[in-house]
Enzyme design. Structure first.
Site, PDB file in Angstrom:
ATOM      1  N   ASP A 160       0.795  -1.372  -0.173  1.00 47.24           N
ATOM      2  CA  ASP A 160       0.239   0.020  -0.041  1.00 47.24           C
ATOM      3  C   ASP A 160       0.866   1.357  -0.160  1.00 47.24           C
ATOM      4  O   ASP A 160       0.432   2.286  -0.646  1.00 47.24           O
ATOM      5  CB  ASP A 160      -1.087   0.038   1.208  1.00 47.24           C
ATOM      6  N   ASN A 411       7.798  -9.743   4.193  1.00 53.35           N
ATOM      7  CA  ASN A 411       6.506  -9.024   4.775  1.00 53.35           C
ATOM      8  C   ASN A 411       5.348  -9.659   4.164  1.00 53.35           C
ATOM      9  O   ASN A 411       5.354  -9.605   2.848  1.00 53.35           O
ATOM     10  CB  ASN A 411       6.411  -7.656   4.743  1.00 53.35           C
ATOM     11  N   GLU A 412       4.391 -10.512   4.773  1.00 50.15           N
ATOM     12  CA  GLU A 412       3.182 -11.121   4.263  1.00 50.15           C
ATOM     13  C   GLU A 412       3.436 -11.678   3.033  1.00 50.15           C
ATOM     14  O   GLU A 412       2.550 -11.406   2.008  1.00 50.15           O
ATOM     15  CB  GLU A 412       2.110  -9.927   4.359  1.00 50.15           C
ATOM     16  N   ASN A 465       1.012 -10.753  11.450  1.00 54.74           N
ATOM     17  CA  ASN A 465       0.350  -9.648  11.262  1.00 54.74           C
ATOM     18  C   ASN A 465      -1.186  -9.854  11.300  1.00 54.74           C
ATOM     19  O   ASN A 465      -1.444 -10.517  10.507  1.00 54.74           O
ATOM     20  CB  ASN A 465       0.652  -8.778   9.908  1.00 54.74           C
ATOM     21  N   TYR A 467      -5.197  -8.319  11.891  1.00 53.16           N
ATOM     22  CA  TYR A 467      -6.056  -7.008  11.893  1.00 53.16           C
ATOM     23  C   TYR A 467      -7.703  -7.419  12.337  1.00 53.16           C
ATOM     24  O   TYR A 467      -8.488  -7.100  11.661  1.00 53.16           O
ATOM     25  CB  TYR A 467      -6.130  -6.628  10.449  1.00 53.16           C
ATOM     26  N   TYR A 471      -9.933  -5.438   9.485  1.00 54.29           N
ATOM     27  CA  TYR A 471     -10.144  -5.887   8.285  1.00 54.29           C
ATOM     28  C   TYR A 471     -11.177  -7.187   8.386  1.00 54.29           C
ATOM     29  O   TYR A 471     -11.962  -7.394   7.526  1.00 54.29           O
ATOM     30  CB  TYR A 471      -8.935  -6.505   7.531  1.00 54.29           C
ATOM     31  N   GLU A 503       2.462  -6.635  13.256  1.00 57.77           N
ATOM     32  CA  GLU A 503       1.449  -5.528  12.787  1.00 57.77           C
ATOM     33  C   GLU A 503       0.026  -5.936  13.610  1.00 57.77           C
ATOM     34  O   GLU A 503      -0.425  -6.685  13.304  1.00 57.77           O
ATOM     35  CB  GLU A 503       1.329  -5.659  11.484  1.00 57.77           C
ATOM     36  N   TRP A 548       0.941  -1.229  14.216  1.00 54.83           N
ATOM     37  CA  TRP A 548       1.067  -0.716  12.754  1.00 54.83           C
ATOM     38  C   TRP A 548       0.239   0.646  12.934  1.00 54.83           C
ATOM     39  O   TRP A 548      -0.884   0.545  13.102  1.00 54.83           O
ATOM     40  CB  TRP A 548       0.526  -1.652  11.946  1.00 54.83           C
ATOM     41  N   LYS A 567      -3.339   4.395   9.885  1.00 52.63           N
ATOM     42  CA  LYS A 567      -3.162   3.698  11.266  1.00 52.63           C
ATOM     43  C   LYS A 567      -2.003   4.253  12.121  1.00 52.63           C
ATOM     44  O   LYS A 567      -1.506   3.540  13.224  1.00 52.63           O
ATOM     45  CB  LYS A 567      -2.841   2.182  10.755  1.00 52.63           C
TER      46      LYS A 567
HETATM   47  C1  BDP Z   1      -0.477  -5.096   6.429  1.00 51.72           C
HETATM   48  C2  BDP Z   1       0.680  -4.716   5.322  1.00 51.72           C
HETATM   49  C3  BDP Z   1       1.164  -3.260   5.654  1.00 51.72           C
HETATM   50  C4  BDP Z   1      -0.152  -2.353   5.402  1.00 51.72           C
HETATM   51  C5  BDP Z   1      -1.248  -2.846   6.414  1.00 51.72           C
HETATM   52  C6  BDP Z   1      -2.388  -2.146   6.309  1.00 51.72           C
HETATM   53  O1  BDP Z   1       1.971  -5.517   5.861  1.00 51.72           O
HETATM   54  O2  BDP Z   1       2.200  -2.897   4.721  1.00 51.72           O
HETATM   55  O3  BDP Z   1      -0.002  -1.117   5.420  1.00 51.72           O
HETATM   56  O4  BDP Z   1      -1.559  -4.088   6.330  1.00 51.72           O
HETATM   57  O5  BDP Z   1      -3.503  -2.436   5.519  1.00 51.72           O
HETATM   58  O6  BDP Z   1      -1.232  -5.926   5.139  1.00 51.72           O
HETATM   59  O7  BDP Z   1      -2.708  -1.084   7.082  1.00 51.72           O
END
Ligand code: BDP
Length: 600
Positions: A160, A411-412, A465, A467, A471, A503, A548, A567
């Site tokens: 992103d 990363n991811e 990571n 969310y 999400y 994250e 994050w 974020k």
């Molecule tokens: C994660 C990524 C990070 C994004 C974050 C997001 O590692 O780079 O900025 O999500 O969606 O998947 O804020």
């Protein structure tokens, strides 16, 4: 690669400042042969994109050209003259006058060229640098370029943050002696109260070597000689998080013929050990709990340009909030950042630029059958070779920084997809061969879980990571908490390794308040963090929390992004959101100890 140093035997002419600038033009295929056309100037170091108001420059896909004249100091008659770029994002081509000198691929590591035979002391030369920002299936990070029917080219990428490009770090002309230190590797260990410093050196020719280690009072604490040496420091002051102590290793290269000093190079040495044992992360033999952030190199106007004032200020904020660490998400940061972390006792997880290795998520909602991430047509052997080269350059650059305690290989990535293991196993082997002293990690994305993951056992620390509550289960922190607990427990159970939340975060618009803690409000970000911390504190195998993100940052256009990624715990101009106070209350005074559910 050694960081440039000025001293008795070495000089630096800094080439930062205003350079001429032009976009690549189809009707001018050799722009280095003359003064660049047009009237644009650009500042170095800084990404070029936001310096201009023209969207055609900001969103340009392809080559741009930088140019300036360089005066070579007249006294530089002996020795070698070297052009040094701390980075060119993502690919650089260098010309001295009409001559092509070399190129470098990879946007975040340094490169240099010996130009002694092309330039003349006391004279000036025209320096032209082409910089390309294209991301393709074979670059790291990867991307895809669409050639549109109307002739335009569009860059798509799978991460992103905005694809800032240009000369975002310093450029310099170096004067170094013929016989000199070419590389040095320092590894430290601890024996009872003594510090052991193992030094391995490479020089450009046969030489006698004198090694002197001094403490912070400039007193000599150990001496040695030769290209490999073991120095012992009785009653050593250890390098600790929050209490850095740096010795200085002075390497003197002596000409074996006459015995006179050919070169002197110094390295800061922090005596410390790092180890993963069972489900613990040990620093100097003691369990360490990470608090801090995933960051970005990102500021207004400069883009990813290194800025010493922001460096100092960001570290002030880390200290203020009680963070003891950060991850260089999602690429190697400027070397100045690591030097500063060494001096101030901030722990660094050092990441390669392997981000967006997930074509399933990149396809987004519009793509029903995303292509496999790892295949000869997508991310295959060629990408892997580039990734390996980036890893080599990262470790070569950062291996001596005591602040760096772990390498983050990617990363991811789509760690749940077939092909992931074949892709990553050779890379983790390579990293261990290049640096047997530091643990390895990567970050698993939300859809790669303990059930379907194919790669976590290749690494020492399980980085996740997550969310939940953003999400997934937006505005339902109760369901989010249940899923988070189940997720963490499954990782612990299957891998029996330390688990680290690399994250977790919620987009938050500074100034938006809601009594019902609705998403995007400052209250929601606080409640989201509180829920996570409650969970983390229940698991002894849990070794770190990196929110994050440290600050809001610029992104490409995206439906989920309102003026960038929000974020941040700080705004893009580094003002605290309410959650900054939540974190400060939790983290202050922890000093690397893990909070537990019944209080610290
Ligand atoms: C994660 C990524 C990070 C994004 C974050 C997001 O590692 O780079 O900025 O999500 O969606 O998947 O804020």
């Amino acid at each position: 690669m050694l960081k440039p140093q000025a001293g008795a035997t070495r000089e630096i002419a800094n080439l930062d400042g205003i350079w001429r600038f032009a976009l690549d033009h189809a009707d001018d295929t050799t722009p280095w042969e003359r003064a660049l056309r047009g009237s644009l100037d650009v500042a170095v170091p800084a990404s070029y994109n936001d310096q201009f108001v023209d969207p055609a420059i900001r969103n340009h896909v392809g080559w741009v050209w930088y140019q300036r004249f360089v005066d070579v100091p007249r006294p530089w008659v002996d020795g070698r003259i070297v052009l040094r770029f701390d980075a060119a994002t993502h690919e650089g081509r260098v010309y001295v006058n009409d001559t092509f000198v070399g190129e470098h691929i990879g946007g975040y590591t340094p490169f240099e060229f010996d130009v002694t035979d092309l330039v003349e002391p006391g004279a000036r030369f025209r320096l032209t640098v082409g910089v390309n920002n294209e991301l393709t299936e074979h670059t790291v990070p990867p991307g895809h370029i669409f050639d549109l029917p109307d002739g335009r080219r569009k860059q798509q990428y799978h991460h992103d943050f905005f694809n800032y490009a240009g000369l975002a770090r310093s450029v310099s002309l170096l004067h170094v002696p013929d016989l000199r230190v070419a590389d040095v590797t320092v590894v430290t260990s601890i024996e009872n109260t003594a510090g052991v410093v193992d030094v391995a050196l490479e020089t450009t020719g046969s030489a006698d070597i004198r090694l002197v280690l001094r403490d912070e009072d400039d007193a000599v604490v150990a001496e040695g000689s030769g290209t490999t040496a073991r120095l012992r420091v009785p009653d050593a002051n250890l390098w600790r998080a929050g209490a850095a102590y740096l010795y200085v290793l002075e390497i003197t290269v002596l000409d074996p013929a006459g015995g006179e000093v050919a070169d002197v190079y110094t390295v800061n040495v922090g005596i410390r050990t790092v180890e993963v044992r069972g489900t613990q992360f040990l620093l100097n033999g003691e369990p360490f709990y990470f608090t801090g952030f995933g960051k970005h190199e990102d500021t207004a106007v400069r883009g990813k340009g290194h800025d010493d004032a922001y460096l100092v200020h960001d570290f002030q904020l880390l200290d203020w909030i009680g963070a003891n660490s950060f991850r260089t998400s999602h690429y190697p940061y400027a070397e100045e950042v690591l030097d500063y972390a060494d001096r101030h006792g901030i722990i660094v997880i050092d990441e390669t630029s392997a981000v967006g290795f997930n074509l399933g998520v990149a396809g987004g909602m519009t793509q029903r059958n995303p292509p496999p991430t790892f295949s000869p047509e997508t991310l295959g052997e060629k990408t892997q070779a580039t990734h390996a080269q980036h890893l080599r350059e990262l470790i070569a650059r950062d291996k001596n920084h005591p602040s760096v305690v772990m390498w983050c290989i990617a990363n991811e990535p789509a760690g749940q997809e077939d092909g992931a293991r074949e892709y990553f196993a050779p890379l983790t082997d390579l990293a261990r061969e290049l640096d047997p002293t530091r643990p390895l990690t990567y970050t698993a994305w939300l859809m790669a879980n303990a059930q379907n993951d194919q790669i976590a056992d290749l690494f020492d620390v399980v980085g996740i990571n997550r969310y939940f509550g953003w999400y997934i289960d937006l505005a339902d922190l109760v369901s989010a908490e249940q899923k988070l607990r189940a997720d963490i427990e499954a990782w612990i159970e299957r891998f029996q390794r330390p688990v680290f939340m690399m994250e977790y975060g919620a987009d938050t618009l500074a100034g938006l308040h809601a009594v019902d803690a609705a998403p995007w409000s400052e209250e929601y970000q606080q409640a989201y963090l509180d829920m996570h911390h409650r969970v983390f504190d229940d698991y002894p195998e849990f070794v770190g929390e990196h929110v994050w993100n440290f600050a809001d940052f610029r992104t490409g256009a995206g439906l989920h992004r309102v003026g960038g990624n929000k974020k941040g715990i700080f705004t893009r101009d580094r003002q605290p959101k309410a959650a900054a106070h939540t974190l400060r209350a939790r983290w202050s005074g922890l000093s690397g100890r893990k909070p537990t559910s019944d209080g610290v």
